[in-house]
Design a protein around this motif. Structure first.
Motif, PDB file in Angstrom:
ATOM      1  N   PRO A  99       0.837  -1.209   0.000  1.00 35.10           N
ATOM      2  CA  PRO A  99       0.000   0.000   0.000  1.00 35.10           C
ATOM      3  C   PRO A  99       0.864   1.249   0.000  1.00 35.10           C
ATOM      4  O   PRO A  99       1.857   1.328   0.739  1.00 35.10           O
ATOM      5  CB  PRO A  99      -0.776  -0.122   1.318  1.00 35.10           C
ATOM      6  CG  PRO A  99       0.142  -0.909   2.206  1.00 35.10           C
ATOM      7  CD  PRO A  99       0.847  -1.884   1.306  1.00 35.10           C
ATOM      8  N   VAL A 100       0.542   2.215  -0.840  1.00 29.74           N
ATOM      9  CA  VAL A 100       1.305   3.464  -0.862  1.00 29.74           C
ATOM     10  C   VAL A 100       0.359   4.662  -0.911  1.00 29.74           C
ATOM     11  O   VAL A 100      -0.812   4.549  -1.289  1.00 29.74           O
ATOM     12  CB  VAL A 100       2.285   3.539  -2.057  1.00 29.74           C
ATOM     13  CG1 VAL A 100       3.331   2.452  -1.964  1.00 29.74           C
ATOM     14  CG2 VAL A 100       1.555   3.486  -3.381  1.00 29.74           C
ATOM     15  N   ALA A 101       0.891   5.798  -0.523  1.00 27.56           N
ATOM     16  CA  ALA A 101       0.190   7.077  -0.599  1.00 27.56           C
ATOM     17  C   ALA A 101       1.285   8.132  -0.599  1.00 27.56           C
ATOM     18  O   ALA A 101       2.466   7.817  -0.430  1.00 27.56           O
ATOM     19  CB  ALA A 101      -0.760   7.249   0.586  1.00 27.56           C
ATOM     20  N   ASP A 102       0.914   9.390  -0.783  1.00 31.73           N
ATOM     21  CA  ASP A 102       1.940  10.433  -0.854  1.00 31.73           C
ATOM     22  C   ASP A 102       1.933  11.344   0.366  1.00 31.73           C
ATOM     23  O   ASP A 102       2.574  12.391   0.379  1.00 31.73           O
ATOM     24  CB  ASP A 102       1.799  11.258  -2.131  1.00 31.73           C
ATOM     25  CG  ASP A 102       0.436  11.929  -2.252  1.00 31.73           C
ATOM     26  OD1 ASP A 102      -0.289  12.006  -1.237  1.00 31.73           O
ATOM     27  OD2 ASP A 102       0.086  12.376  -3.359  1.00 31.73           O
ATOM     28  N   GLY A 103       1.210  10.942   1.411  1.00 28.91           N
ATOM     29  CA  GLY A 103       1.142  11.749   2.619  1.00 28.91           C
ATOM     30  C   GLY A 103      -0.102  12.606   2.689  1.00 28.91           C
ATOM     31  O   GLY A 103      -0.394  13.195   3.729  1.00 28.91           O
ATOM     32  N   GLY A 104      -0.859  12.668   1.607  1.00 27.91           N
ATOM     33  CA  GLY A 104      -2.097  13.445   1.591  1.00 27.91           C
ATOM     34  C   GLY A 104      -3.307  12.586   1.902  1.00 27.91           C
ATOM     35  O   GLY A 104      -3.221  11.577   2.625  1.00 27.91           O
TER      36      GLY A 104
END
Length: 384
Positions: free
Chosen positions: A40-45
């Motif tokens: 799972p990944v995201a960009d901090g937002g």
């Protein structure tokens, strides 16, 4: 064949976890015995908490906190499987919590963000990932610290209230009442801007107008940030005035550094380190990444950029999928992305494209076709 899937959510449609399963389904229709690893990944937002909690088999925590005007609201944060707390400040102190006519940076406080941190500390967390996008505040994190036990006093020794209006009045800082365990905590702050604390490119001048400030308020807040920076330097020995990112979220970035020794880093760097992507992609034949829309902005710290760079460094081909691919998306090819594909097969409305069931069908079918092509090329190569 080993394939690693590290895709950010398609905002408003499919989560990172849902996309991972759909992509795996498409791959295994062609390579039934493929080793598929979903990260799972995201960009901090937006979506960071969901991606990290669901992907690490963590838990969500519901808690009552105060909004920017100290009204009690329901909010949530996450605790990952390794007991790292993941918090989005916008849950308690974000612009969407206010009506446009309510926006007032002199009064708005980050107190609720501090309450989220406090609750996590009480539950035993000592490691934190904090996303600071989408703020409705410009109080440099003073409200957050008040929730954690700090008191701020004016030159007459009077206790100050809340909001951006107290920044320039702080003369004394009383930390004697801080909660137990706070000094043992480590904060990684997802910060994707490099604005200084104050000045022409600082918190007030760059961001406060979109939060309801007029020209007079902008100047007032900027002067208050300057005064606060001098006070913090005198009382804590830390000069945060020119630290890149100190001006993020109305000075909250600077507040984290000054009071909590927070480390300001690009959101995607924090996330990829936390989920162990570098270890996961070892020995991979392909990495699949993506997000809802790929365009030139994807180069600027978005999830596909971070995944592509890490994969390129290891010589692993990277393929991206997106609901929309803009004309300027080709810039990504210069940063490690080998190919990208839109998942939309025929003209549909935006509402139809974002429909969860329709979007899921598009994703799975297009990934299947991508791997059909890979198999054709593999067969052709082996036959030589």
């Amino acid at each position: 064949m080993k394939v690693v899937i590290a895709v950010d959510s398609f905002k408003g449609s499919l989560s990172s976890l849902e996309l991972g399963q759909l992509i795996e389904n498409g791959i295994k229709k062609i390579y039934e015995n493929a080793e598929v690893k979903k990260v799972p990944v995201a960009d901090g937002g937006e979506g960071t908490v969901d991606a990290l909690v669901e992907g690490t088999k963590g838990q969500f925590v519901d808690v009552k906190v105060h909004d920017p005007f100290m009204r009690l609201i329901d909010a949530k944060y996450g605790i990952m499987g390794n007991n790292v707390a993941v918090i989005e400040m916008a849950e308690a102190s974000g612009l969407p919590l206010l009506k446009p006519e309510e926006r007032d940076l002199r009064k708005a406080t980050t107190y609720g963000t501090g309450e989220l941190i406090k609750d996590a500390i009480e539950k035993g967390c000592r490691e934190f990932i904090i996303g600071i996008g989408g703020s409705a505040t410009n109080d440099a994190g003073l409200g957050m610290m008040q929730a954690l036990g700090y008191k701020f006093l004016d030159k007459d020794g009077e206790l100050l209230g809340y909001g951006g209006e107290i920044m320039g009045k702080v003369a004394e800082i009383d930390s004697s009442g801080t909660m137990d365990g706070l000094n043992k905590c480590r904060f990684s702050v997802a910060c994707d801007v490099d604005n200084p604390f104050y000045g022409p490119k600082g918190a007030a001048h760059v961001y406060s107008r979109q939060k309801g400030a007029d020209d007079e308020t902008v100047e007032y807040l900027d002067l208050s940030l300057q005064k606060l920076a001098l006070t913090l330097k005198e009382k804590t020995g830390k000069d945060i005035s020119d630290i890149p990112g100190a001006g993020a979220a109305g000075g909250l970035g600077g507040g984290f550094v000054a009071f909590l020794d927070g480390e300001l880093k690009p959101g995607i760097d924090i996330i990829l380190q936390e989920v162990g992507l570098a270890e996961s992609i070892e020995g991979a034949d392909f990495v699949i990444t993506g997000e809802g829309r790929i365009d030139f902005q994807s180069v600027m710290g978005k999830a596909p950029m971070g995944v592509s760079k890490m994969s390129r460094d290891k010589g692993i081909p990277v393929i991206a999928i997106a609901g929309c691919v803009a004309d300027d998306a080709g810039a990504m090819h210069d940063h490690g992305l080998d190919a990208f594909f839109s998942t939309i097969n025929y003209p549909v409305s935006l509402e139809e494209a974002m429909n969860k069931e329709r979007a899921g069908t598009f994703v799975e079918k297009n990934v299947e076709e991508i791997f059909r092509l890979i198999k054709v090329c593999e067969i052709k190569y082996k036959s030589r």
